[in-house]
Design an enzyme around this catalytic site. Structure first.
Site, PDB file in Angstrom:
ATOM      1  N   ALA A 198     -62.225  42.158  32.681  1.00 23.53           N
ATOM      2  CA  ALA A 198     -62.275  41.413  33.634  1.00 23.53           C
ATOM      3  C   ALA A 198     -61.026  41.824  34.400  1.00 23.53           C
ATOM      4  O   ALA A 198     -59.920  41.490  34.243  1.00 23.53           O
ATOM      5  CB  ALA A 198     -62.171  39.826  33.644  1.00 23.53           C
TER       6      ALA A 198
ATOM      7  N   TYR B  34     -62.536  41.357  39.058  1.00 28.89           N
ATOM      8  CA  TYR B  34     -63.651  41.056  38.281  1.00 28.89           C
ATOM      9  C   TYR B  34     -63.386  39.699  37.508  1.00 28.89           C
ATOM     10  O   TYR B  34     -64.144  39.294  36.734  1.00 28.89           O
ATOM     11  CB  TYR B  34     -63.957  42.218  37.430  1.00 28.89           C
ATOM     12  CG  TYR B  34     -65.220  43.193  37.969  1.00 28.89           C
ATOM     13  CD1 TYR B  34     -64.887  43.646  39.452  1.00 28.89           C
ATOM     14  CD2 TYR B  34     -66.387  43.418  37.619  1.00 28.89           C
ATOM     15  CE1 TYR B  34     -65.986  44.613  39.709  1.00 28.89           C
ATOM     16  CE2 TYR B  34     -67.329  44.289  38.193  1.00 28.89           C
ATOM     17  CZ  TYR B  34     -67.134  44.706  39.410  1.00 28.89           C
ATOM     18  OH  TYR B  34     -67.988  45.544  39.965  1.00 28.89           O
TER      19      TYR B  34
ATOM     20  N   ASP C 126     -70.752  44.175  29.928  1.00 32.02           N
ATOM     21  CA  ASP C 126     -70.051  44.038  31.308  1.00 32.02           C
ATOM     22  C   ASP C 126     -69.881  42.437  31.625  1.00 32.02           C
ATOM     23  O   ASP C 126     -70.468  41.737  30.969  1.00 32.02           O
ATOM     24  CB  ASP C 126     -71.306  44.545  32.257  1.00 32.02           C
ATOM     25  CG  ASP C 126     -71.143  45.817  32.727  1.00 32.02           C
ATOM     26  OD1 ASP C 126     -70.467  46.742  31.912  1.00 32.02           O
ATOM     27  OD2 ASP C 126     -71.782  46.527  33.847  1.00 32.02           O
TER      28      ASP C 126
ATOM     29  N   ASP D 293     -69.991  41.294  34.714  1.00 28.60           N
ATOM     30  CA  ASP D 293     -70.596  40.761  36.001  1.00 28.60           C
ATOM     31  C   ASP D 293     -72.097  40.319  35.615  1.00 28.60           C
ATOM     32  O   ASP D 293     -73.055  40.728  36.373  1.00 28.60           O
ATOM     33  CB  ASP D 293     -70.848  41.918  37.062  1.00 28.60           C
ATOM     34  CG  ASP D 293     -71.288  43.228  36.480  1.00 28.60           C
ATOM     35  OD1 ASP D 293     -71.564  43.330  35.458  1.00 28.60           O
ATOM     36  OD2 ASP D 293     -71.906  43.861  37.410  1.00 28.60           O
TER      37      ASP D 293
ATOM     38  N   HIS E  21     -82.043  50.507  29.289  1.00 26.40           N
ATOM     39  CA  HIS E  21     -81.665  50.314  30.555  1.00 26.40           C
ATOM     40  C   HIS E  21     -82.864  49.965  31.390  1.00 26.40           C
ATOM     41  O   HIS E  21     -84.037  50.327  31.113  1.00 26.40           O
ATOM     42  CB  HIS E  21     -81.341  51.672  31.221  1.00 26.40           C
ATOM     43  CG  HIS E  21     -80.425  51.425  32.418  1.00 26.40           C
ATOM     44  ND1 HIS E  21     -81.146  51.145  33.717  1.00 26.40           N
ATOM     45  CD2 HIS E  21     -79.193  51.570  32.915  1.00 26.40           C
ATOM     46  CE1 HIS E  21     -80.215  51.011  34.709  1.00 26.40           C
ATOM     47  NE2 HIS E  21     -79.055  51.438  34.422  1.00 26.40           N
TER      48      HIS E  21
ATOM     49  N   THR F 125     -81.358  59.489  34.079  1.00 21.16           N
ATOM     50  CA  THR F 125     -80.212  59.999  34.632  1.00 21.16           C
ATOM     51  C   THR F 125     -79.059  60.318  33.626  1.00 21.16           C
ATOM     52  O   THR F 125     -77.736  60.031  33.942  1.00 21.16           O
ATOM     53  CB  THR F 125     -79.750  58.939  35.768  1.00 21.16           C
ATOM     54  OG1 THR F 125     -79.367  57.623  34.951  1.00 21.16           O
ATOM     55  CG2 THR F 125     -80.601  58.708  36.740  1.00 21.16           C
TER      56      THR F 125
ATOM     57  N   GLU G 261     -71.415  55.248  30.663  1.00 23.14           N
ATOM     58  CA  GLU G 261     -72.708  55.288  30.130  1.00 23.14           C
ATOM     59  C   GLU G 261     -73.443  56.734  29.766  1.00 23.14           C
ATOM     60  O   GLU G 261     -74.257  56.719  28.828  1.00 23.14           O
ATOM     61  CB  GLU G 261     -73.717  54.863  31.283  1.00 23.14           C
ATOM     62  CG  GLU G 261     -75.094  54.418  31.005  1.00 23.14           C
ATOM     63  CD  GLU G 261     -75.845  53.729  32.217  1.00 23.14           C
ATOM     64  OE1 GLU G 261     -75.666  52.488  32.172  1.00 23.14           O
ATOM     65  OE2 GLU G 261     -76.364  54.344  33.011  1.00 23.14           O
TER      66      GLU G 261
HETATM   67  C1  5GW Z   1     -64.838  47.664  40.509  1.00 19.21           C
HETATM   68  C2  5GW Z   1     -65.399  48.517  41.350  1.00 19.21           C
HETATM   69  C3  5GW Z   1     -66.366  49.222  41.072  1.00 19.21           C
HETATM   70  C4  5GW Z   1     -66.739  49.583  39.908  1.00 19.21           C
HETATM   71  C5  5GW Z   1     -66.258  48.833  38.684  1.00 19.21           C
HETATM   72  C6  5GW Z   1     -65.301  47.946  39.137  1.00 19.21           C
HETATM   73  C7  5GW Z   1     -64.804  47.075  38.009  1.00 19.21           C
HETATM   74  C8  5GW Z   1     -65.383  47.024  36.702  1.00 19.21           C
HETATM   75  C9  5GW Z   1     -63.483  46.428  37.943  1.00 19.21           C
HETATM   76  O1  5GW Z   1     -62.676  46.363  39.282  1.00 19.21           O
HETATM   77  N1  5GW Z   1     -63.098  45.587  37.272  1.00 19.21           N
HETATM   78  C10 5GW Z   1     -63.637  45.576  36.041  1.00 19.21           C
HETATM   79  O2  5GW Z   1     -63.309  44.767  35.112  1.00 19.21           O
HETATM   80  N2  5GW Z   1     -64.848  46.253  35.776  1.00 19.21           N
HETATM   81  C11 5GW Z   1     -65.486  46.343  34.625  1.00 19.21           C
HETATM   82  O3  5GW Z   1     -66.326  47.266  34.296  1.00 19.21           O
HETATM   83  C12 5GW Z   1     -66.484  45.053  34.510  1.00 19.21           C
HETATM   84  O4  5GW Z   1     -66.390  44.516  33.195  1.00 19.21           O
HETATM   85  C13 5GW Z   1     -67.625  45.280  34.740  1.00 19.21           C
HETATM   86  O5  5GW Z   1     -68.721  44.570  34.258  1.00 19.21           O
HETATM   87  C14 5GW Z   1     -67.517  46.906  34.150  1.00 19.21           C
HETATM   88  C15 5GW Z   1     -68.805  47.750  34.714  1.00 19.21           C
HETATM   89  O6  5GW Z   1     -68.515  47.929  35.990  1.00 19.21           O
HETATM   90  P1  5GW Z   1     -69.795  47.267  37.080  1.00 19.21           P
HETATM   91  O7  5GW Z   1     -70.149  45.992  36.471  1.00 19.21           O
HETATM   92  O8  5GW Z   1     -69.293  47.179  38.398  1.00 19.21           O
HETATM   93  O9  5GW Z   1     -70.881  48.285  36.874  1.00 19.21           O
HETATM   94  P2  5GW Z   1     -72.423  48.184  37.315  1.00 19.21           P
HETATM   95  O10 5GW Z   1     -73.047  49.546  36.795  1.00 19.21           O
HETATM   96  O11 5GW Z   1     -73.056  46.990  36.375  1.00 19.21           O
HETATM   97  O12 5GW Z   1     -72.570  48.042  38.826  1.00 19.21           O
HETATM   98 MN    MN Z   2     -72.304  45.477  35.575  1.00 25.14          MN
END
Ligand code: 5GW
Ligand code: MN
Length: 291
Positions: free
Chosen positions: A54, A58, A143, A145, A165, A177, A235
Site C-alpha cells: 500500500a 494505495y 495486489d 486494489d 489471468h 502478452t 508480471e
Molecule cells: C500507482 C500508479 C500506477 C500503477 C501502480 C501504482 C501503485 C501500485 C502505487 O502507487 N502504490 C502501490 O502500492 N501499488 C501496488 O502495486 C499495489 O499493491 C497494487 O495493487 C500493485 C499493482 O499495481 P496496480 O494494482 O495499480 O496494477 P493493476 O495491474 O492491477 O492495474
Molecule cells: Mn491491481
C-alpha cells in the site's frame, strides 16, 4: 466427518481444465471439498502470511481489503497480514479475529509506478529471508486494489502457485502478452508458454517464494542494466519464471477476477475482485488489455 465419496467416473467439472500436463491441480469452484482441506491444514496448524503493498495513495484500499479478508480469507486459520507501506501512520487499526494480526512494514516509495510494482519482488524476497520464514508456513502475495467477495482458503496453498489471468484463460498462446523482445530476460517465444499468469496473486512455501522473487528481481535488474523494461513489469518476469519452474498448483481466475471481463459461465465465483480504480485519484496507469 461425513461426505460424499469421490466418483472416479463422474468428473465434477467438464467445462474447464482441472489438471495441467505436469499434474498440477487447477483450482475451480466445485473441484475441492473445503471441509476435508480445512481438517488437513488444521492438523498441521498452518500459518499463512498475506502480503500486500500500500504505497502512496494505495493506502486507501487497505480498509476494504482487510475487512473483506477477515470475512473470506483463510477463515479459522492463523493469518499474518504483512502490509508494506511508506505511510505507516495511515494504516488504521482493524478489528481482527483471534489468531490474526496486521504487521506494518515500512518500506521506501519508488518514484516511478513501474518501480513501485516491480520492487515488490525484492522486498518480498528480503522480508521472506529475514522474517516471514520464522513466522509463517505459506505466503500469499497479492495486489491491494482488491476485495474478497467469497471464500479464499487453504485450497490455494501448495509448494508454489500462480493464478490464471482473467483476460487470457481462453486465449491462444500467441495472444498472451508475454515479453516478446529477445533482449529482455522476460522473453518468451511465440511457440512457448503454458498459461498467462496474473502478477497480482502468487505464493507458496517461503523457500519457494524466495526462489521466485529472487529470480524475478534479478531478471529485472539485468534488464535495467540493458535499459529495457519488460512489457508488464513484474508480471512478465513471473510468467518467465513459471515457464521454467512450473507451479505445483494453479488458481482459476476466480481468484483474481475483474468485472472488466464480464461474467463467463466457467467462472462460477468471483472470490477476489479488482476494485474499479478512479484513475484521476490513483493516477492513470493503463487500459486493461483485452482478452
Ligand atoms: C500507482 C500508479 C500506477 C500503477 C501502480 C501504482 C501503485 C501500485 C502505487 O502507487 N502504490 C502501490 O502500492 N501499488 C501496488 O502495486 C499495489 O499493491 C497494487 O495493487 C500493485 C499493482 O499495481 P496496480 O494494482 O495499480 O496494477 P493493476 O495491474 O492491477 O492495474
Ligand atoms: Mn491491481
Amino acid at each position: 466427518m461425513f461426505y460424499d465419496k469421490p466418483e472416479c467416473l463422474k468428473p465434477i467439472r467438464t467445462d474447464v481444465l482441472t489438471l495441467t500436463p505436469w499434474l498440477a491441480p487447477i483450482v475451480w469452484n466445485g473441484v475441492f471439498n473445503r471441509d476435508i482441506l480445512n481438517a488437513q491444514f488444521h492438523q498441521m496448524d498452518v500459518r499463512v502470511g498475506l502480503t500486500a503493498f500500500a504505497i502512496k495513495k494505495y493506502v486507501m484500499f487497505l480498509p476494504k481489503f482487510i475487512e473483506s479478508a477477515e470475512k473470506f480469507f483463510m477463515v479459522g486459520h492463523k493469518v499474518n497480514y504483512y502490509i508494506f507501506t511508506d505511510r505507516v501512520k495511515e494504516v488504521s487499526n482493524f478489528t481482527l479475529a483471534e489468531g490474526r494480526r496486521v504487521v506494518t512494514l515500512e518500506v521506501p516509495a519508488y518514484e516511478r509506478w513501474q518501480d513501485v510494482t516491480m520492487r515488490r519482488m525484492e522486498m518480498i524476497r528480503d522480508y521472506s529471508m529475514n522474517r516471514f520464514t520464522n513466522e509463517v508456513d505459506y505466503l500469499v502475495c497479492v495486489d491491494v486494489d482488491m476485495v474478497f467477495l467469497d471464500d479464499v482458503g487453504v485450497e490455494i496453498l501448495s509448494n508454489v502457485f500462480g493464478t490464471l489471468h482473467p483476460g487470457f484463460f481462453g486465449a491462444l498462446r500467441k495472444e498472451f502478452t508475454y515479453e516478446r523482445r529477445p533482449q529482455s530476460t522476460a522473453y518468451i517465444a511465440f511457440d512457448a508458454g503454458d498459461f498467462y499468469y496474473a502478477g497480482g496473486n502468487f505464493g507458496g512455501v517461503i523457500e519457494e517464494v524466495i526462489k521466485l522473487t529472487n529470480f524475478c528481481h534479478n531478471a529485472m535488474l539485468e534488464d535495467k542494466q540493458k535499459n529495457v523494461e519488460a512489457l508488464w513489469h513484474d508480471e512478465s518476469y513471473l510468467n518467465k519464471y513459471f515457464l521454467f519452474y512450473k507451479p505445483t498448483k494453479i488458481l482459476s481466475p476466480e481468484y483474481i477476477w475483474n468485472n472488466y471481463y464480464g461474467s463467463p459461465a466457467a467462472v462460477q465465483k468471483k472470490r477476489f475482485l479488482g476494485i474499479e480504480k478512479d484513475y484521476n485519484v490513483v493516477r492513470f496507469r493503463r487500459a486493461i488489455s483485452k482478452p
